[in-house]
Design a protein around this motif. Structure first.
Motif, PDB file in Angstrom:
ATOM      1  N   ILE A 144       0.856  -1.181   0.000  1.00  0.00           N
ATOM      2  CA  ILE A 144       0.000   0.000   0.000  1.00  0.00           C
ATOM      3  C   ILE A 144       0.892   1.232   0.000  1.00  0.00           C
ATOM      4  O   ILE A 144       1.808   1.348   0.817  1.00  0.00           O
ATOM      5  CB  ILE A 144      -0.918   0.023   1.243  1.00  0.00           C
ATOM      6  CG1 ILE A 144      -1.750  -1.260   1.315  1.00  0.00           C
ATOM      7  CG2 ILE A 144      -1.824   1.249   1.221  1.00  0.00           C
ATOM      8  CD1 ILE A 144      -2.358  -1.500   2.682  1.00  0.00           C
ATOM      9  N   VAL A 145       0.644   2.143  -0.917  1.00  0.00           N
ATOM     10  CA  VAL A 145       1.376   3.409  -0.966  1.00  0.00           C
ATOM     11  C   VAL A 145       0.389   4.536  -0.689  1.00  0.00           C
ATOM     12  O   VAL A 145      -0.634   4.655  -1.368  1.00  0.00           O
ATOM     13  CB  VAL A 145       2.056   3.621  -2.336  1.00  0.00           C
ATOM     14  CG1 VAL A 145       2.754   4.985  -2.363  1.00  0.00           C
ATOM     15  CG2 VAL A 145       3.069   2.512  -2.593  1.00  0.00           C
ATOM     16  N   LEU A 146       0.690   5.353   0.308  1.00  0.00           N
ATOM     17  CA  LEU A 146      -0.163   6.466   0.715  1.00  0.00           C
ATOM     18  C   LEU A 146       0.536   7.757   0.329  1.00  0.00           C
ATOM     19  O   LEU A 146       1.615   8.060   0.839  1.00  0.00           O
ATOM     20  CB  LEU A 146      -0.399   6.412   2.229  1.00  0.00           C
ATOM     21  CG  LEU A 146      -0.854   5.053   2.776  1.00  0.00           C
ATOM     22  CD1 LEU A 146      -0.797   5.036   4.290  1.00  0.00           C
ATOM     23  CD2 LEU A 146      -2.248   4.725   2.281  1.00  0.00           C
ATOM     24  N   CYS A 147      -0.064   8.507  -0.587  1.00  0.00           N
ATOM     25  CA  CYS A 147       0.577   9.707  -1.110  1.00  0.00           C
ATOM     26  C   CYS A 147      -0.174  10.960  -0.685  1.00  0.00           C
ATOM     27  O   CYS A 147      -1.352  11.143  -1.028  1.00  0.00           O
ATOM     28  CB  CYS A 147       0.657   9.635  -2.640  1.00  0.00           C
ATOM     29  SG  CYS A 147       1.627  10.962  -3.386  1.00  0.00           S
ATOM     30  N   VAL A 172       4.580   5.709   2.954  1.00  0.00           N
ATOM     31  CA  VAL A 172       4.105   7.071   2.705  1.00  0.00           C
ATOM     32  C   VAL A 172       5.039   7.782   1.738  1.00  0.00           C
ATOM     33  O   VAL A 172       6.266   7.733   1.896  1.00  0.00           O
ATOM     34  CB  VAL A 172       4.016   7.879   4.020  1.00  0.00           C
ATOM     35  CG1 VAL A 172       3.691   9.347   3.725  1.00  0.00           C
ATOM     36  CG2 VAL A 172       2.944   7.286   4.929  1.00  0.00           C
ATOM     37  N   VAL A 173       4.446   8.436   0.739  1.00  0.00           N
ATOM     38  CA  VAL A 173       5.203   9.331  -0.149  1.00  0.00           C
ATOM     39  C   VAL A 173       4.684  10.736   0.110  1.00  0.00           C
ATOM     40  O   VAL A 173       3.526  11.043  -0.175  1.00  0.00           O
ATOM     41  CB  VAL A 173       5.001   8.958  -1.632  1.00  0.00           C
ATOM     42  CG1 VAL A 173       5.699   9.972  -2.532  1.00  0.00           C
ATOM     43  CG2 VAL A 173       5.532   7.551  -1.902  1.00  0.00           C
ATOM     44  N   ALA A 174       5.536  11.587   0.689  1.00  0.00           N
ATOM     45  CA  ALA A 174       5.108  12.924   1.098  1.00  0.00           C
ATOM     46  C   ALA A 174       5.802  14.043   0.344  1.00  0.00           C
ATOM     47  O   ALA A 174       5.454  15.216   0.512  1.00  0.00           O
ATOM     48  CB  ALA A 174       5.328  13.107   2.604  1.00  0.00           C
ATOM     49  N   SER A 175       6.786  13.693  -0.478  1.00  0.00           N
ATOM     50  CA  SER A 175       7.509  14.726  -1.228  1.00  0.00           C
ATOM     51  C   SER A 175       8.190  14.080  -2.427  1.00  0.00           C
ATOM     52  O   SER A 175       8.406  12.862  -2.439  1.00  0.00           O
ATOM     53  CB  SER A 175       8.557  15.402  -0.334  1.00  0.00           C
ATOM     54  OG  SER A 175       9.610  14.492  -0.049  1.00  0.00           O
ATOM     55  N   PRO A 176       8.564  14.894  -3.424  1.00  0.00           N
ATOM     56  CA  PRO A 176       9.255  14.344  -4.601  1.00  0.00           C
ATOM     57  C   PRO A 176      10.746  14.144  -4.343  1.00  0.00           C
ATOM     58  O   PRO A 176      11.581  14.439  -5.188  1.00  0.00           O
ATOM     59  CB  PRO A 176       8.992  15.408  -5.672  1.00  0.00           C
ATOM     60  CG  PRO A 176       8.883  16.680  -4.901  1.00  0.00           C
ATOM     61  CD  PRO A 176       8.218  16.316  -3.590  1.00  0.00           C
ATOM     62  N   LEU A 204       2.339  16.081  -7.259  1.00  0.00           N
ATOM     63  CA  LEU A 204       2.916  14.779  -6.926  1.00  0.00           C
ATOM     64  C   LEU A 204       1.824  13.728  -6.743  1.00  0.00           C
ATOM     65  O   LEU A 204       1.974  12.578  -7.178  1.00  0.00           O
ATOM     66  CB  LEU A 204       3.758  14.879  -5.648  1.00  0.00           C
ATOM     67  CG  LEU A 204       4.356  13.563  -5.154  1.00  0.00           C
ATOM     68  CD1 LEU A 204       5.375  13.028  -6.151  1.00  0.00           C
ATOM     69  CD2 LEU A 204       4.999  13.740  -3.775  1.00  0.00           C
ATOM     70  N   VAL A 205       0.713  14.114  -6.119  1.00  0.00           N
ATOM     71  CA  VAL A 205      -0.384  13.170  -5.887  1.00  0.00           C
ATOM     72  C   VAL A 205      -1.040  12.795  -7.215  1.00  0.00           C
ATOM     73  O   VAL A 205      -1.351  11.619  -7.452  1.00  0.00           O
ATOM     74  CB  VAL A 205      -1.413  13.767  -4.910  1.00  0.00           C
ATOM     75  CG1 VAL A 205      -2.542  12.773  -4.645  1.00  0.00           C
ATOM     76  CG2 VAL A 205      -0.747  14.153  -3.595  1.00  0.00           C
ATOM     77  N   VAL A 206      -1.236  13.777  -8.074  1.00  0.00           N
ATOM     78  CA  VAL A 206      -1.804  13.502  -9.400  1.00  0.00           C
ATOM     79  C   VAL A 206      -0.885  12.564 -10.182  1.00  0.00           C
ATOM     80  O   VAL A 206      -1.333  11.591 -10.795  1.00  0.00           O
ATOM     81  CB  VAL A 206      -2.016  14.816 -10.187  1.00  0.00           C
ATOM     82  CG1 VAL A 206      -2.516  14.515 -11.600  1.00  0.00           C
ATOM     83  CG2 VAL A 206      -2.997  15.721  -9.462  1.00  0.00           C
ATOM     84  N   ARG A 207       0.412  12.860 -10.124  1.00  0.00           N
ATOM     85  CA  ARG A 207       1.392  12.027 -10.832  1.00  0.00           C
ATOM     86  C   ARG A 207       1.373  10.593 -10.294  1.00  0.00           C
ATOM     87  O   ARG A 207       1.438   9.628 -11.063  1.00  0.00           O
ATOM     88  CB  ARG A 207       2.780  12.634 -10.659  1.00  0.00           C
ATOM     89  CG  ARG A 207       3.912  11.836 -11.283  1.00  0.00           C
ATOM     90  CD  ARG A 207       5.249  12.507 -11.024  1.00  0.00           C
ATOM     91  NE  ARG A 207       6.360  11.723 -11.508  1.00  0.00           N
ATOM     92  CZ  ARG A 207       7.644  12.036 -11.324  1.00  0.00           C
ATOM     93  NH1 ARG A 207       7.958  13.153 -10.686  1.00  0.00           N
ATOM     94  NH2 ARG A 207       8.602  11.264 -11.787  1.00  0.00           N
ATOM     95  N   ALA A 208       1.257  10.458  -8.988  1.00  0.00           N
ATOM     96  CA  ALA A 208       1.255   9.133  -8.367  1.00  0.00           C
ATOM     97  C   ALA A 208       0.043   8.319  -8.808  1.00  0.00           C
ATOM     98  O   ALA A 208       0.159   7.127  -9.115  1.00  0.00           O
ATOM     99  CB  ALA A 208       1.276   9.274  -6.845  1.00  0.00           C
TER     100      ALA A 208
END
Length: 283
Positions: A144-147, A172-176, A204-208
């Motif tokens: 699970i990846v949470l952005c 968690v992905v919180a920054s590029p 970043l969220v849209v890209r993810a």
């Protein structure tokens, strides 16, 4: 007031129907009005612009793009729709039931009242089938990846904490950053991607979400705008209301939604999770 040929529609209906005609900044205004009609009806153009992360001139241009002479005419239409919904006992106006506080409420009480209303609005609008699908995906995900960025990074981290208690692997992905991009680079068809958004979604969220879709991963959007790009891209959408009289959005309903989502996963197999949860409580 000069209107288009769609004057039989309510303001919200016309915005939804013509949404793709607007510029990116105008879309920010439109999606905010659709999901926060009460604020559009009673806030100034400057305040509405701040909450929609744009400028007051964009708000005025948006009003004119809809066929109004200016913002006051758009606001009048918003008030008319709001009052008609209230008179019919439906929609956003359902929030104006018996007040929690006296008429001369303090700013503190006003903020608490808004949080209470957001909880009720979220409960009314969240789709049971979408929740069930999200719970099912998360409970069986290999990864699970949470952005989420900025304030949303906190809520992504909190959901990660709740899922880790259930022994579910979440990142968690919180920054590029290099580390964040490396996590996105490992997304595959066994991943569930959850994107968090408040107002205009971070690039970043849209890209993810786009990357996850391209790699056939399941995607879930948690957003306070039903017309948000993230919400439109994701396979499943969980809406929360964030209306607030304060200088920041209300995150009360978002926090509740996250906890309820984790509890939904827990409830799928309570007996399997109970011993693990008890062990954490003893620490």
């Amino acid at each position: 007031m000069t209107r288009t040929g769609t004057t039989a529609l309510t303001l919200s209906e016309e915005i939804r129907q013509r949404f793709e005609e607007f510029s990116r900044s105008q879309k920010d205004v439109g999606q905010y009005i659709v999901d926060h009609l009460e604020e559009a009806a009673f806030h100034t153009a400057e305040e509405l612009a701040r909450r929609a992360n744009t400028s007051s001139s964009t708000v005025v241009r948006f009003a004119q793009a809809l066929g109004f002479e200016g913002f006051p005419e758009l606001q009048a239409a918003a008030r008319d729709e709001y009052r008609r919904a209230r008179d019919n006992g439906a929609g956003t106006a359902e929030l104006t039931t018996q007040p929690l506080f006296p008429i001369d409420q303090t700013e503190f009480e006003t903020a608490l009242g808004a949080d209470h209303a957001n909880m009720a609005e979220t409960a009314r609008k969240v789709d049971r089938e979408e929740v069930a699908a999200a719970v099912e995906l998360i409970s069986h995900a290999e990864r699970i990846v949470l952005c989420g960025t900025d304030q949303m990074a906190f809520f992504a981290s909190y959901l990660r904490h709740l899922l880790m208690l259930l022994d579910l692997r979440a990142e968690v992905v919180a920054s590029p950053s290099q580390e964040g991009l490396a996590k996105l680079g490992r997304v595959d068809d066994k991943t569930v991607m959850v994107g968090f958004s408040a107002g205009r979604p971070h690039p970043l969220v849209v890209r993810a979400i786009k990357l996850a879709r391209n790699r056939r991963a399941a995607t879930i959007a948690i957003a306070d705008a039903t017309l948000s790009e993230v919400a439109k891209l994701a396979d499943h959408k969980l809406y929360y209301s964030s209306n607030s009289p304060a200088f920041v959005r209300s995150h009360c309903a978002l926090l509740s939604l996250i906890q309820a989502l984790a509890y939904g996963v827990y409830a799928l197999d309570e007996s399997a999770y109970s011993d693990r949860i008890k062990a954490f409580r003893l620490k």
